[in-house]
Design an enzyme around this catalytic site. Structure first.
Site, short mmCIF file in Angstrom:
data_model
loop_
_atom_site.label_atom_id
_atom_site.label_comp_id
_atom_site.label_asym_id
_atom_site.label_seq_id
_atom_site.Cartn_x
_atom_site.Cartn_y
_atom_site.Cartn_z
N GLU A 9 0.86 -1.20 0.00
CA GLU A 9 0.00 0.00 0.00
C GLU A 9 0.89 1.24 0.00
O GLU A 9 1.70 1.41 0.90
CB GLU A 9 -0.94 -0.02 1.21
CG GLU A 9 -1.75 1.25 1.39
CD GLU A 9 -2.51 1.70 0.14
OE1 GLU A 9 -3.34 0.93 -0.37
OE2 GLU A 9 -2.26 2.82 -0.36
N LYS A 33 -19.52 9.91 4.87
CA LYS A 33 -20.67 9.60 5.74
C LYS A 33 -20.54 10.31 7.08
O LYS A 33 -21.54 10.68 7.70
CB LYS A 33 -20.79 8.08 5.96
CG LYS A 33 -21.72 7.41 5.00
CD LYS A 33 -21.15 7.16 3.62
CE LYS A 33 -21.47 8.12 2.55
NZ LYS A 33 -20.89 7.78 1.25
N CYS A 76 -11.90 4.19 0.18
CA CYS A 76 -13.10 4.04 1.00
C CYS A 76 -12.93 4.62 2.39
O CYS A 76 -13.69 5.48 2.83
CB CYS A 76 -13.46 2.56 1.06
SG CYS A 76 -14.82 2.19 2.15
N HIS A 82 -42.78 -4.59 13.35
CA HIS A 82 -43.68 -3.44 13.35
C HIS A 82 -43.48 -2.63 14.61
O HIS A 82 -43.37 -3.21 15.69
CB HIS A 82 -45.13 -3.92 13.27
CG HIS A 82 -46.11 -2.78 13.38
ND1 HIS A 82 -46.39 -1.97 12.31
CD2 HIS A 82 -46.82 -2.31 14.43
CE1 HIS A 82 -47.27 -1.05 12.69
NE2 HIS A 82 -47.54 -1.23 13.98
N ARG A 134 -0.26 4.48 -0.03
CA ARG A 134 -0.79 5.63 0.73
C ARG A 134 -1.18 5.16 2.13
O ARG A 134 -0.33 4.94 2.96
CB ARG A 134 -1.98 6.23 0.00
CG ARG A 134 -1.62 7.04 -1.19
CD ARG A 134 -2.68 8.10 -1.49
NE ARG A 134 -2.24 8.97 -2.54
CZ ARG A 134 -2.50 8.79 -3.83
NH1 ARG A 134 -3.25 7.77 -4.22
NH2 ARG A 134 -2.03 9.63 -4.72
N GLU A 135 -2.49 4.98 2.33
CA GLU A 135 -2.97 4.56 3.64
C GLU A 135 -3.75 3.27 3.51
O GLU A 135 -4.53 3.12 2.55
CB GLU A 135 -3.91 5.63 4.23
CG GLU A 135 -3.27 6.98 4.50
CD GLU A 135 -2.22 6.93 5.60
OE1 GLU A 135 -2.28 6.01 6.44
OE2 GLU A 135 -1.33 7.80 5.59
C1 LIG Z 1 -16.17 10.42 -2.21
C2 LIG Z 1 -16.43 8.94 -2.37
C3 LIG Z 1 -17.44 8.37 -1.65
C4 LIG Z 1 -17.70 7.01 -1.77
N1 LIG Z 1 -18.72 6.48 -1.04
C5 LIG Z 1 -19.00 5.17 -1.16
C6 LIG Z 1 -20.02 4.58 -0.39
O1 LIG Z 1 -20.69 5.26 0.40
N2 LIG Z 1 -20.25 3.26 -0.53
C7 LIG Z 1 -19.53 2.48 -1.39
O2 LIG Z 1 -19.79 1.30 -1.49
N3 LIG Z 1 -18.54 3.01 -2.14
C8 LIG Z 1 -18.25 4.34 -2.03
N4 LIG Z 1 -17.21 4.86 -2.76
C9 LIG Z 1 -16.44 3.96 -3.64
C10 LIG Z 1 -15.40 3.17 -2.83
O3 LIG Z 1 -14.57 4.06 -2.16
C11 LIG Z 1 -14.62 2.26 -3.75
O4 LIG Z 1 -15.49 1.44 -4.46
C12 LIG Z 1 -13.64 1.39 -2.96
O5 LIG Z 1 -12.73 2.18 -2.24
C13 LIG Z 1 -12.90 0.45 -3.90
O6 LIG Z 1 -12.00 -0.31 -3.17
P1 LIG Z 1 -10.66 -0.87 -3.87
O7 LIG Z 1 -9.98 -1.69 -2.86
O8 LIG Z 1 -10.99 -1.46 -5.16
O9 LIG Z 1 -9.80 0.42 -4.23
P2 LIG Z 1 -9.27 1.65 -3.40
O10 LIG Z 1 -10.09 1.95 -2.22
O11 LIG Z 1 -9.06 2.72 -4.41
O12 LIG Z 1 -7.86 1.16 -2.87
C14 LIG Z 1 -6.80 0.90 -3.72
C15 LIG Z 1 -5.53 1.11 -2.94
O13 LIG Z 1 -4.42 0.67 -3.73
C16 LIG Z 1 -3.33 1.54 -3.51
N5 LIG Z 1 -2.43 1.45 -4.66
C17 LIG Z 1 -2.74 1.72 -5.96
N6 LIG Z 1 -1.66 1.49 -6.73
C18 LIG Z 1 -0.68 1.07 -5.91
C19 LIG Z 1 0.68 0.69 -6.13
N7 LIG Z 1 1.21 0.69 -7.34
N8 LIG Z 1 1.42 0.32 -5.05
C20 LIG Z 1 0.89 0.33 -3.80
N9 LIG Z 1 -0.39 0.69 -3.55
C21 LIG Z 1 -1.16 1.05 -4.58
C22 LIG Z 1 -3.98 2.91 -3.36
O14 LIG Z 1 -3.14 3.81 -2.66
C23 LIG Z 1 -5.27 2.57 -2.61
O15 LIG Z 1 -5.11 2.72 -1.22
C24 LIG Z 1 -16.92 6.22 -2.66
C25 LIG Z 1 -15.88 6.79 -3.38
C26 LIG Z 1 -15.64 8.14 -3.24
C27 LIG Z 1 -14.51 8.74 -4.03
#
Ligand SMILES: Cc1cc2nc3c(=O)[nH]c(=O)nc-3n(C[C@H](O)[C@H](O)[C@H](O)COP(=O)(O)OP(=O)(O)OC[C@H]3O[C@@H](n4cnc5c(N)ncnc54)[C@H](O)[C@@H]3O)c2cc1C
Length: 454
Positions: A31, A48, A39, A438, A33-34
């Site tokens: 990872e 939220k 999410c 209910h 970033r964080e």
């Molecule tokens: C403002 C906002 C609100 C949202 N609200 C909702 C909600 O209420 N409900 C819902 O279901 N979804 C919501 N979503 C969508 C949800 O955040 C995503 O669907 C979810 O985070 C996807 O998870 P993921 O693990 O696929 O990717 P991500 O959460 O994007 O995580 C991917 C991770 O991989 C890391 N990464 C990428 N490339 C590399 C690399 N080369 N080396 C090391 N690390 C890397 C990134 O830093 C990141 O931390 C929201 C999105 C946004 C932007």
């Protein structure tokens, strides 16, 4: 050599790592970033947290009909942000602890796929190379940045914000222009309007909330307008200047002045610069194509979450992670995408699952639909002054439930139950035999079922 390398520590990556570690696989998760990904850090959770503050504030403002006479009510954005930061910190710490408890090695570096090695693949991160028998790509997504003149400059100066910056703004902008009236844009419109911004939403389509049932999205639009949010629908942004967003609507050019502009027109899978080409992972416009087991075209290489472009929701990412890990463990499992709920967490909430009338018609599914005002539910009347709607769609031939759409309080908490009705292909006659507690607002679903002919 690890049993599994996981590229990305968001919902898809961290859950897959946790589940695989729990099952006894040796796992390394990268990872940059964080942990918790978009999410937890800049998406679902912080949004939220902000929206809940707006909801509490609005409830307090509207307390009089309920006999609650509060004075000096204010939304303190600094305190809201303080709480948001604490919530995020708590949940990220929880994810880290759970991963460690399941024996996952966490590497906090940007990682790149390096190629094949005997018996697996390798990943380069920092100065080290890691080898694994299997690979799960879970790099998530980033905001789509279209080639609009002035946009790149706006992002550089800080006039244009993405989801990352808008969720942590230290001050409430006087005027906020939102480009894109989808879920993210609408949720931020709701918070910043409650916090006192003058909010304008510019949306290319003639309706808001993308694929949401059209009747519900029209109701949501009216609610937003009543709160004072301004909408420019059917409007295409043509340029961004410092302090203004220019757009074209019905052949005429127009401009809105703003102190900040939020770009929320959609998200793109993170597929570039991660070394996919070194092992020949197939790529299409939406992301990495996967089968029902989240397998890519390369043996022992999986992709889950936003990166496969299937649904771009955190709960889809979780399930895909589980399906991928179960497949690795030789357990039979598969993704089913037709009963995944989606929610807009505004006041009122909007939640839907399965077909809308529009999607059923587009796919040629013969359906019947019935709807009722939420005022048919006793608890709704006891607790609310306004109105809401519940709509149910059934397959006209088989009479099983294929869609449920709700606008109103608790919609987000009710929709999983509706998803079960669809997932289990329950027919109306059988669903009517289920007992709902209910008084609850959820009883409205049962009421609508009785609107269909036998
Ligand atoms: C403002 C906002 C609100 C949202 N609200 C909702 C909600 O209420 N409900 C819902 O279901 N979804 C919501 N979503 C969508 C949800 O955040 C995503 O669907 C979810 O985070 C996807 O998870 P993921 O693990 O696929 O990717 P991500 O959460 O994007 O995580 C991917 C991770 O991989 C890391 N990464 C990428 N490339 C590399 C690399 N080369 N080396 C090391 N690390 C890397 C990134 O830093 C990141 O931390 C929201 C999105 C946004 C932007």
């Amino acid at each position: 050599m690890f049993d599994l390398l996981v590229l990305g520590g968001g919902p898809a990556g961290y859950l897959a790592a946790e589940r695989a570690g729990h099952a006894g696989l040796s796992v390394c998760c990268f990872e940059m970033r964080e942990l918790g990904g978009v999410c937890l850090n800049e998406g679902c959770v912080p949004s939220k947290s902000l929206l809940n503050s707006a909801k509490i504030y609005e409830h307090a403002l509207q307390g009089e009909p309920f006999g609650v006479l509060a004075k000096g009510i204010a939304l303190d954005h600094t305190l809201v942000q303080k709480r948001r930061a604490k919530v995020v910190q708590t949940l990220v710490a929880g994810v880290r602890a759970k991963m460690r408890a399941n024996g996952v090695t966490i590497v906090r570096e940007q990682a790149v796929i390096d190629g094949f090695v005997p018996g697996g693949v390798s990943i380069r991160a920092g100065d080290s190379v890691y080898e694994g028998k299997r690979l799960l790509i879970a790099t998530g997504s980033s905001p789509a940045i279209p080639p609009i003149p002035g946009l790149a400059e706006g992002l550089e100066t800080g006039f244009v914000l993405t989801n990352r910056e808008v969720l942590t703004l230290p001050e409430v902008p006087e005027r906020l222009a939102i480009i894109g009236g989808g879920v993210i844009g609408l949720e931020m419109a709701a918070y910043y309007r409650a916090a006192g911004s003058h909010v304008s939403v510019v949306e290319m389509l003639d309706h808001i909330a993308g694929p949401t049932d059209r009747e519900l999205s029209d109701l949501l639009l009216s609610e937003y307008k009543a709160k004072g949010v301004e909408f420019y629908l059917g409007a295409k942004v043509t340029a961004i200047e410092d302090g203004a967003v220019r757009f074209e609507r019905a052949g005429s050019a127009a401009l809105i002045g703003a102190d900040k502009a939020l770009l929320s027109i959609g998200r793109r899978a993170n597929v570039h610069g991660i070394g996919l080409e070194t092992i020949g992972v197939e790529l299409i416009a939406a992301g990495i194509p996967t089968d029902a087991q989240c397998r890519t075209n390369v043996p022992n290489v999986y992709a889950a979450g936003d990166v496969n472009g299937q649904s771009m929701l955190a709960h889809t990412a979780y399930r895909e992670a589980e399906v991928a890990v179960n497949t690795m463990l030789g357990k039979k499992d598969r993704m089913r995408y037709h009963a995944i709920p989606s929610v807009i967490y505004t006041s009122p909430e909007v939640a839907g699952v399965g077909h809308t009338g529009e999607s059923a018609a587009a796919e040629g599914v013969a359906f019947e639909s019935r709807k009722l005002s939420l005022r048919y539910a006793g608890r709704f009347v006891a607790e609310n002054e306004g109105d809401g709607l519940c709509k149910v769609l059934i397959d006209a031939a088989h009479r099983n439930i294929i869609g449920v759409h709700i606008i109103g309080p608790y919609a987000s908490e009710m929709i999983w139950g509706a998803a079960q009705l669809i997932e289990t292909e329950l027919r109306v006659a059988d669903a009517r035999e289920l007992v709902f507690p209910h008084p609850t607002v959820s009883e409205i679903i049962r009421e609508v079922l009785f609107e269909f002919d036998d």
